[in-house]
Design a protein around this motif. Structure first.
Motif, PDB file in Angstrom:
ATOM      1  N   ASN A 107      -4.963  30.213 -13.067  1.00  0.00           N
ATOM      2  CA  ASN A 107      -5.444  29.077 -13.857  1.00  0.00           C
ATOM      3  C   ASN A 107      -5.905  27.912 -13.001  1.00  0.00           C
ATOM      4  N   SER A 108      -5.458  27.865 -11.753  1.00  0.00           N
ATOM      5  CA  SER A 108      -5.955  26.792 -10.886  1.00  0.00           C
ATOM      6  C   SER A 108      -5.869  27.234  -9.431  1.00  0.00           C
ATOM      7  N   VAL A 109      -6.601  26.535  -8.573  1.00  0.00           N
ATOM      8  CA  VAL A 109      -6.591  26.899  -7.147  1.00  0.00           C
ATOM      9  C   VAL A 109      -5.195  26.772  -6.551  1.00  0.00           C
ATOM     10  N   LYS A 110      -4.375  25.904  -7.138  1.00  0.00           N
ATOM     11  CA  LYS A 110      -3.049  25.707  -6.565  1.00  0.00           C
ATOM     12  C   LYS A 110      -2.092  26.862  -6.866  1.00  0.00           C
ATOM     13  N   THR A 155     -17.063  34.948  -6.383  1.00  0.00           N
ATOM     14  CA  THR A 155     -15.798  35.669  -6.309  1.00  0.00           C
ATOM     15  C   THR A 155     -14.644  34.722  -6.639  1.00  0.00           C
ATOM     16  N   ALA A 156     -14.697  33.522  -6.065  1.00  0.00           N
ATOM     17  CA  ALA A 156     -13.631  32.545  -6.314  1.00  0.00           C
ATOM     18  C   ALA A 156     -13.533  32.205  -7.801  1.00  0.00           C
ATOM     19  N   ALA A 157     -14.694  32.020  -8.442  1.00  0.00           N
ATOM     20  CA  ALA A 157     -14.705  31.667  -9.865  1.00  0.00           C
ATOM     21  C   ALA A 157     -14.436  32.888 -10.752  1.00  0.00           C
ATOM     22  N   SER A 158     -14.287  34.066 -10.135  1.00  0.00           N
ATOM     23  CA  SER A 158     -13.821  35.243 -10.873  1.00  0.00           C
ATOM     24  C   SER A 158     -12.317  35.431 -10.722  1.00  0.00           C
ATOM     25  N   LEU A 159     -11.718  34.620  -9.870  1.00  0.00           N
ATOM     26  CA  LEU A 159     -10.265  34.708  -9.647  1.00  0.00           C
ATOM     27  C   LEU A 159      -9.526  33.547 -10.321  1.00  0.00           C
ATOM     28  N   VAL A 160     -10.160  32.358 -10.278  1.00  0.00           N
ATOM     29  CA  VAL A 160      -9.579  31.185 -10.925  1.00  0.00           C
ATOM     30  C   VAL A 160     -10.480  30.830 -12.112  1.00  0.00           C
ATOM     31  N   ASP A 161      -9.879  30.494 -13.248  1.00  0.00           N
ATOM     32  CA  ASP A 161     -10.644  30.070 -14.422  1.00  0.00           C
ATOM     33  C   ASP A 161     -11.787  29.135 -13.996  1.00  0.00           C
ATOM     34  N   PRO A 162     -13.055  29.498 -14.328  1.00  0.00           N
ATOM     35  CA  PRO A 162     -14.195  28.761 -13.767  1.00  0.00           C
ATOM     36  C   PRO A 162     -14.179  27.246 -14.035  1.00  0.00           C
ATOM     37  N   MET A 163     -13.760  26.831 -15.225  1.00  0.00           N
ATOM     38  CA  MET A 163     -13.765  25.394 -15.522  1.00  0.00           C
ATOM     39  C   MET A 163     -12.758  24.668 -14.622  1.00  0.00           C
ATOM     40  N   GLN A 164     -11.589  25.255 -14.485  1.00  0.00           N
ATOM     41  CA  GLN A 164     -10.566  24.657 -13.626  1.00  0.00           C
ATOM     42  C   GLN A 164     -11.006  24.691 -12.162  1.00  0.00           C
ATOM     43  N   PHE A 165     -11.628  25.810 -11.808  1.00  0.00           N
ATOM     44  CA  PHE A 165     -12.098  25.963 -10.432  1.00  0.00           C
ATOM     45  C   PHE A 165     -13.109  24.874 -10.078  1.00  0.00           C
ATOM     46  N   ARG A 171     -11.263  17.667  -7.390  1.00  0.00           N
ATOM     47  CA  ARG A 171      -9.926  17.083  -7.524  1.00  0.00           C
ATOM     48  C   ARG A 171      -8.949  17.616  -6.485  1.00  0.00           C
ATOM     49  N   GLU A 172      -9.088  18.864  -6.140  1.00  0.00           N
ATOM     50  CA  GLU A 172      -8.165  19.511  -5.192  1.00  0.00           C
ATOM     51  C   GLU A 172      -8.974  20.066  -4.027  1.00  0.00           C
ATOM     52  N   ALA A 173      -9.685  19.179  -3.340  1.00  0.00           N
ATOM     53  CA  ALA A 173     -10.635  19.643  -2.318  1.00  0.00           C
ATOM     54  C   ALA A 173      -9.935  20.472  -1.234  1.00  0.00           C
ATOM     55  N   GLU A 174      -8.777  20.002  -0.802  1.00  0.00           N
ATOM     56  CA  GLU A 174      -8.099  20.691   0.289  1.00  0.00           C
ATOM     57  C   GLU A 174      -7.668  22.105  -0.122  1.00  0.00           C
ATOM     58  N   ALA A 175      -7.044  22.192  -1.288  1.00  0.00           N
ATOM     59  CA  ALA A 175      -6.618  23.505  -1.795  1.00  0.00           C
ATOM     60  C   ALA A 175      -7.832  24.390  -2.050  1.00  0.00           C
ATOM     61  N   SER A 176      -8.917  23.800  -2.523  1.00  0.00           N
ATOM     62  CA  SER A 176     -10.129  24.581  -2.798  1.00  0.00           C
ATOM     63  C   SER A 176     -10.700  25.152  -1.510  1.00  0.00           C
TER      64      SER A 176
END
Lengths: 343, 214
Positions: A107-110, A155-165, A171-176
């Protein structure tokens, strides 16, 4: 040039900006999959089974090349393998309908659970693609095998919900960035397996990485950074790379010029002729409308393809993903317009 | 107009969730009208964000963050709205057509419609054509909105219109289509009532359809 080039030499020379007798006409697979229903019904080598079996994948890729006369083998036939290996749930689709991400796993990059390197080489779908690349490269060594890769952001937006991603990119540049690095490392591993087993070219399609979605700043910070990381590593392995960018690109022209790919493939509404004058170093690829390919007539397809030739496009290809109900006669008119004119 | 409303509007445009929260509580403390604070503050801010999106100053990540900021304010202020301040909402059903799971565009349209006083029934993604119709009847909506990013799924979009016609319901609902490969020409060809190139235009189109001229 006195001797006729083989399709593989022609494509590789074009990507190396060397002289050729005429442009290659190709369809790289992956997002640009040309396994249309008409061919599968004729031969009995069908999807969705061919997504999972190397024998069927090889047979279908060979059928596609044979029936369409595209000057390459192109696999896989979908954009889901990378995300499946890294955890997302896949629906394999049907004969007519390509596979899709059923549900992004995070649900989120974190929340991302980082898998160790080596995950790609242990996966059965990767194994099917890699074995199939190997076999195709042995069928006819004059025809290049293109390994198709889903781009880092897609690929990243296929792993984390695209809107949250997408929100996370700000918002979470470092984690992203940590997540993007992780995704990239796995893609590099997958691409290396393709290259080591006979792929002549890697084609990256990254439909989430558009100027319309990201805007110039995020496009540069994420799309350019990670596409180039991937491309640079592939170049170290001595394999040329095609990059397909979706969308109109107007918002991100200067950023597009920063990409390290050996050819740039674009959507139908982008003028490759203008692009050539704007970015002088670019090797252009495209961009026959897939709408025209599906709903047009062979005559119209032929005429439109001649325009691409007149515009001196370097590599002739469809502009986007083909509909599986595209008539084979239209595809044949497309390849014929290039191959026949030049003998 | 209260200075607070302007500040709320600015905080939404600036994607500043903390400030929106603080200002929303101040609206309540100072006994300003909660409905007006939403309408002239938060919604106004989202309208401005939508314009910035259209002008390509803002892109999807920014628009989503503005919406998050707005929603934080709405949640705080909603319980304080006097009932007579509420307008009747127009209902639409929206979804991504079968075969396609790309829902960024659809989610943007939904978000912009909701900020413009529409009630949006979200069918999600990969939705079979007949489901659009069944749910439209069930929910008594005015508009069916279908999104697609892939050329490969455009046929299924046409099926929605065809099914409506066959079931004698073409006049009951307006069909609006959109998404990357879709054009006005395609909308006309399949007999859809409208096409929108982006989320901001989708709102204007829907307002026109339901007769809420702005």
């Amino acid at each position: 040039m006195t001797t006729l080039l083989s399709p593989k030499d022609r494509l590789l020379r074009t990507l190396a900006k060397q002289s050729v007798d005429r442009p290659p006409v190709i369809c790289p697979g992956g997002m640009m999959n040309s396994a249309v229903v008409e061919i599968m019904k004729e031969t009995g080598h069908t999807l969705p089974s061919a997504h999972l079996s190397w024998e069927l994948m090889t047979a279908l890729a060979a059928d596609v090349q044979n029936y369409t006369s595209f000057e390459n083998f192109g696999i896989p036939f979908c954009m889901t393998i990378e995300a499946e290996v890294l955890g997302s749930e896949i629906n394999y689709g049907s004969l007519e309908c390509e596979p899709k991400i059923q549900k992004e796993i995070f649900n989120s990059v974190k929340e991302v659970n980082f898998l160790p390197q080596g995950a790609m080489s242990k996966n059965h779908r990767v194994a099917a693609v890699v074995q199939s690349i190997y076999n195709l490269s042995k069928i006819n060594s004059d025809i290049p095998v293109i390994g198709s890769l889903t781009g880092p952001l897609s690929t990243a937006a296929s792993l984390v919900d695209p809107m949250q991603f997408l929100k996370g990119l700000r918002r979470e540049a470092e984690a992203s960035h940590r997540f993007m690095d992780y995704v990239c490392d796995h893609l590099i591993e997958y691409a290396k397996l393709m290259k080591d087993n006979g792929a002549s070219v890697i084609s990256i399609a990254d439909p989430t990485a558009t100027g319309e979605i990201l805007g110039p700043k995020m496009f540069e910070e994420y799309a350019v950074t990670y596409l180039n990381k991937l491309i640079d590593r592939l170049h170290e392995m001595k394999i040329p790379v095609i990059v397909h960018i979706c969308g109109r690109m107007e918002a991100v022209k200067p950023q597009i010029a920063m990409l390290h790919g050996d050819a740039l493939s674009v959507d139908a509404f982008v003028s490759l002729k203008n692009l050539k004058s704007e970015i002088s170093s670019v090797t252009t690829m495209g961009n026959l409308s897939t709408y025209l390919l599906e709903f047009g007539t062979p005559d119209k397809v032929y005429l439109q393809t001649e325009r691409l030739l007149a515009d001196r496009i370097d590599i002739i290809a469809p502009a986007c993903g083909l509909s599986t109900s595209t008539p084979l006669d239209n595809i044949k008119a497309f390849t014929k317009a290039i191959i026949e004119r030049h003998g | 107009m209260s200075e607070l409303f302007q500040k709320l509007s600015d905080a939404v445009v600036d994607m500043d969730e903390d400030l929106v929260e603080e200002l929303a509580y101040r609206v309540i403390e100072e006994q300003e009208d909660a409905f007006e604070a939403i309408d002239k503050g938060l919604t106004k801010g989202m309208d401005r964000a939508g314009k910035l999106f259209e002008e390509q100053e803002y892109f999807v990540p920014e628009l989503l963050m503005c919406a998050d900021a707005m929603n934080i304010g709405v949640e705080i202020l909603k319980p304080h709205i006097k009932v007579n301040g509420l307008r009747e909402k127009h209902k639409v059903v929206i979804g991504v057509i079968e075969g396609d799971t790309h829902d960024i565009g659809k989610n943007l349209v939904k978000l912009m419609l909701e900020t413009s006083n529409f009630e949006v029934i979200d069918l999600g993604r990969d939705v079979p054509p007949q489901t659009f119709i069944d749910r439209a009847i069930e929910e008594e909506v005015e508009i069916i909105m279908i999104s697609s990013l892939m050329t490969t799924t455009m046929d299924a979009m046409a099926d929605v219109v065809t099914n409506l016609r066959e079931q004698g319901m073409k006049d009951r609902f307006k069909v609006v289509v959109g998404g990357g490969p879709i054009s006005q020409g395609f909308a006309d060809k399949i007999g859809a009532d409208g096409y929108s190139k982006d989320a901001a235009n989708a709102v204007r189109l829907c307002q026109k359809i339901v007769g809420e001229v702005v």
